[in-house]
Scaffold this active site. Structure first.
Site, PDB file in Angstrom:
ATOM      1  CB  THR A 121      45.410  40.197  31.003  1.00 53.20           C
ATOM      2  OG1 THR A 121      44.872  40.278  32.368  1.00 53.20           O
ATOM      3  CG2 THR A 121      46.734  40.220  31.085  1.00 53.20           C
TER       4      THR A 121
ATOM      5  CE  LYS B 221      44.601  42.659  37.375  1.00 48.56           C
ATOM      6  NZ  LYS B 221      43.755  41.761  36.390  1.00 48.56           N
TER       7      LYS B 221
ATOM      8  CG  ASP C 157      46.354  39.109  34.859  1.00 47.03           C
ATOM      9  OD1 ASP C 157      46.916  38.010  34.463  1.00 47.03           O
ATOM     10  OD2 ASP C 157      45.247  39.305  35.278  1.00 47.03           O
TER      11      ASP C 157
ATOM     12  CD  GLU D  17      43.563  43.202  33.432  1.00 46.67           C
ATOM     13  OE1 GLU D  17      43.200  42.037  33.723  1.00 46.67           O
ATOM     14  OE2 GLU D  17      44.867  43.286  33.030  1.00 46.67           O
TER      15      GLU D  17
ATOM     16  CB  ALA E 288      40.850  42.828  40.184  1.00 44.80           C
ATOM     17  N   GLY E 289      38.685  41.823  37.889  1.00 42.11           N
ATOM     18  CA  GLY E 289      37.144  41.260  37.745  1.00 42.11           C
ATOM     19  C   GLY E 289      36.367  42.193  37.194  1.00 42.11           C
TER      20      GLY E 289
END
Length: 223
Positions: free
Chosen positions: A19, A40, A57, A119, A121-122
């Site tokens: 982020t 996201k 985020d 972006e 997640a992980g």
């Protein structure tokens, strides 16, 4: 500028600075007069405020990039659990992410922007659904991949595996950014940079030192 750039910002794990990098890139691109969309698609670990799950985020990305699109487009799936998306949906007893809906939201964001930053997640292999991960999503959305490498022990191996997963899905890796996770560098973390440059089969874009800004030259390398 290359026409309509679309990127997936992923990482070698959780908490590696995705982020922070996304916000820095969004701000830098916006400062160059570009229209920057952010997304996201799934955010886990959301806090519940006034009866709604707030994606920290996603909010940060939108603020940095000046993206004023509805949050329902930017972050259509939000969960309280900090697990990977597929598991978080089950634990929270909420509908799981739907790739077709994510693609629809992405299409609306991409239609009116010069650059879109998505972006994960992980990590790249974090399951979005039972049968798909973020590499699969990047293939569907035709995204170039930026890998944020947490400068920790084992990051060379994690970077290599991330790039291999991208290659297995036919994804173009725009490059990787080495991000210092700790305030004090050790001899091992200092050695990681040289090791990555020697081993990683992707362009080295930049290094983000602890609490320092990302080098402005990275934008010229990407766009």
């Amino acid at each position: 500028m290359r026409h309509r750039q679309r990127f997936l910002i992923t990482g070698t794990g959780a908490g590696v600075g995705k982020t922070t990098v996304g916000c820095a890139l969004g701000f830098a691109l916006r400062a160059r007069g570009m229209r920057v969309g952010v997304m996201k698609p799934v955010e886990t670990g959301c806090a519940e405020i006034d009866g709604a799950l707030k994606p920290r985020d996603a909010d940060a990305l939108a603020l940095a990039a000046g993206c004023i699109l509805p949050l329902e487009l930017i972050c259509p799936y939000r969960y309280r659990s900090t697990l990977a998306p597929a598991a978080a949906a089950g634990i929270d007893r909420l509908p799981p992410p739907d790739l077709e809906n994510i693609a629809r939201c992405f299409g609306e964001i991409a239609a009116d922007n010069d650059v879109v930053l998505v972006e994960s997640a992980g990590a790249i292999v974090a399951p979005i659904t039972r049968d798909s991960d973020f590499a699969d999503l990047a293939a569907i959305l035709v995204l170039e991949v930026i890998v944020v490498v947490g400068n920790r022990p084992g990051c060379v191996n994690a970077t290599t595996l991330t790039i291999q997963r991208c290659e297995s899905r036919g994804l173009e890796v725009a490059g990787y950014i080495l991000c210092d996770c700790d305030p004090v560098a050790s001899s091992e973390t200092e050695a990681n940079e040289a090791s990555l440059k020697r081993i990683a089969k992707a362009p080295y874009l930049s290094r983000m030192r602890h609490r320092e800004s990302l080098a402005g030259t990275i934008v010229e390398k990407l766009i």
